[in-house]
Design a protein around this motif. Sequence first.
Motif, PDB file in Angstrom:
ATOM      1  N   ASN A 142       0.833  -1.213   0.000  1.00 29.71           N
ATOM      2  CA  ASN A 142       0.000   0.000   0.000  1.00 29.71           C
ATOM      3  C   ASN A 142       0.865   1.260   0.000  1.00 29.71           C
ATOM      4  O   ASN A 142       0.550   2.239  -0.687  1.00 29.71           O
ATOM      5  CB  ASN A 142      -0.944   0.006   1.201  1.00 29.71           C
ATOM      6  N   ARG A 143       1.953   1.226   0.770  1.00 32.24           N
ATOM      7  CA  ARG A 143       2.837   2.394   0.838  1.00 32.24           C
ATOM      8  C   ARG A 143       3.571   2.602  -0.489  1.00 32.24           C
ATOM      9  O   ARG A 143       3.675   3.736  -0.984  1.00 32.24           O
ATOM     10  CB  ARG A 143       3.833   2.221   1.988  1.00 32.24           C
ATOM     11  N   GLU A 145       2.625   1.841  -3.419  1.00 31.89           N
ATOM     12  CA  GLU A 145       1.695   2.328  -4.444  1.00 31.89           C
ATOM     13  C   GLU A 145       1.534   3.846  -4.380  1.00 31.89           C
ATOM     14  O   GLU A 145       1.273   4.495  -5.398  1.00 31.89           O
ATOM     15  CB  GLU A 145       0.330   1.656  -4.271  1.00 31.89           C
ATOM     16  N   LYS A 146       1.695   4.425  -3.197  1.00 36.27           N
ATOM     17  CA  LYS A 146       1.489   5.861  -3.010  1.00 36.27           C
ATOM     18  C   LYS A 146       2.745   6.685  -3.306  1.00 36.27           C
ATOM     19  O   LYS A 146       2.650   7.890  -3.542  1.00 36.27           O
ATOM     20  CB  LYS A 146       1.032   6.138  -1.571  1.00 36.27           C
ATOM     21  N   LYS A 149       3.260   8.930  -6.758  1.00 35.29           N
ATOM     22  CA  LYS A 149       2.493  10.179  -6.751  1.00 35.29           C
ATOM     23  C   LYS A 149       3.157  11.206  -5.843  1.00 35.29           C
ATOM     24  O   LYS A 149       3.247  12.396  -6.173  1.00 35.29           O
ATOM     25  CB  LYS A 149       1.063   9.917  -6.302  1.00 35.29           C
ATOM     26  N   GLN A 150       3.645  10.748  -4.696  1.00 35.39           N
ATOM     27  CA  GLN A 150       4.303  11.653  -3.751  1.00 35.39           C
ATOM     28  C   GLN A 150       5.583  12.224  -4.359  1.00 35.39           C
ATOM     29  O   GLN A 150       5.900  13.399  -4.176  1.00 35.39           O
ATOM     30  CB  GLN A 150       4.619  10.913  -2.449  1.00 35.39           C
TER      31      GLN A 150
END
Length: 370
Positions: A142-143, A145-146, A149-150
Motif C-alpha cells: 500500500n505504501r 503504491e502511493k 504520486k508523492q
Amino acid sequence: MAIKAGLVGLPNVGKSTLFNALTKSSIPAENYPFCTIDPHVAITEVCDPVLDNLQKLYGSQKQIKTVVTFVDIAGLVKGAASGEGLGNQFLSHIREVDLVLHVLRCFEDPAIIHTQSEVDPIADYEIILTELILKDLEAIHNRLEKIPKQLRVLQSDPKAKAIVTAEESLLKDLRNQLDAGDANGARATLHASNIPTIELLALKNFLVIANFAEGDLENDTYKQSKYYNALVERFGETFVIPVSARLEFELSQLSNEESQEMLNMLNISERGLDHIIRNTYKHLGLITFFTCGPKESHAWPIKQGLTIRQAAGEIHSDLQRGFICAEIYNYTDLVAAGSEQKLKDLGKIRTEGQDYIVRDGDIVNIRFNV
C-alpha cells in the motif's frame, strides 16, 4: 517515558492467566478460544530495590516507581492477516506496543484445549510470525503504491524527494526479505537504516515467554524440557523467559512475605514478573535515573544514550527548556559513602553541563531557569 508491552499468542496458551498475575486484575481466562475479545490494559509498578533503599536514605515520604503498561491482546488463529478469527483486532492493537511478548505454551494438559494438533511452541510462534509478515507485506504494498504520486509532488523539493526515494528503496529491500520469511534479516536492515517509514509488526522488538507447568519451575526443571531447549536453540537464551502463568497467578494472590516463602520452598530465585521487567528494559535499551528528596524518591526510565538535558525533559519540559546545569552522582557511590553529605565531603557530587550522557543509577538535581 511510557513503556508498553503486548502479550500475544494463540488461544489457550496461558496469556490471560499471565496477564491476571502481572496486574492482579481479573479478566476472563476460561477454557475456550477468544475469551479476551478486546485488549485489556493495566499498569504495573516495577519493583526496584534501589528505589526502596533511596527512600530510606533520604527519608522520603513516598516513592514513585517506574511503571509498565501490559496489554492482553485477543488471541489469533491461522489466517488472521486476512481477517480470520479476531485477527484484524489483534494486528491493529499490536501496533501500539513497544515490545511484543510472545507467550508460548510449553506444557502438556489434556484438560486444556489446544487449537493445534499438538503442543509445539516453535510452530505456534511461526503461525503468529507468518500472520504479522503477511500484514506487513500488505502495508508495504500500500505504501509503495502511493510513493510515485508523492515523488511527482516533490519535484521542486530535492531534499524531501531524496528522503522518499530512499524510503522506497528500503521498503523494496524489506519486502524481498519478508517475502522470503527472513524477519531477522529485515529487522537488521530496518535497524541499520535511519530512513523514516511505516511501522512494521514483524520487526518490533520481542521476547519469548515460555509458559511451563508449575512443577517445571521448581529447581529449574524446565531446563531439561525439550520445549525450552528448542526455544533457546531458535532464539538464544537471553530472549527466552521461563515462567509458569499459573504459579504467577497464585503468587499474585499472596502477601509479599507469603509469596517469597513459596518461592523459597520451590527454590525459585525470582518471580517471572521481575524477570520479564528486567529483560524488557534490556531489550528496549532502557536505563533508570532518580530524583530524590524528603518529599519523594522518583525513578525515571529513559533510553540509554540520552543527555542530561534530554533526560530533564522527561521530568518536565520546563527543565529541558531552561536547563542550566545538573548536580549528579551515582547510586553505587552513594551506597559506598553512606550519605549525600559524605559524598559532598569526598567531592563526588559533580556539576555537569547539557551534553553529559546519563548513566544507569544516576541521581540528579536539575538547575534551570525559565
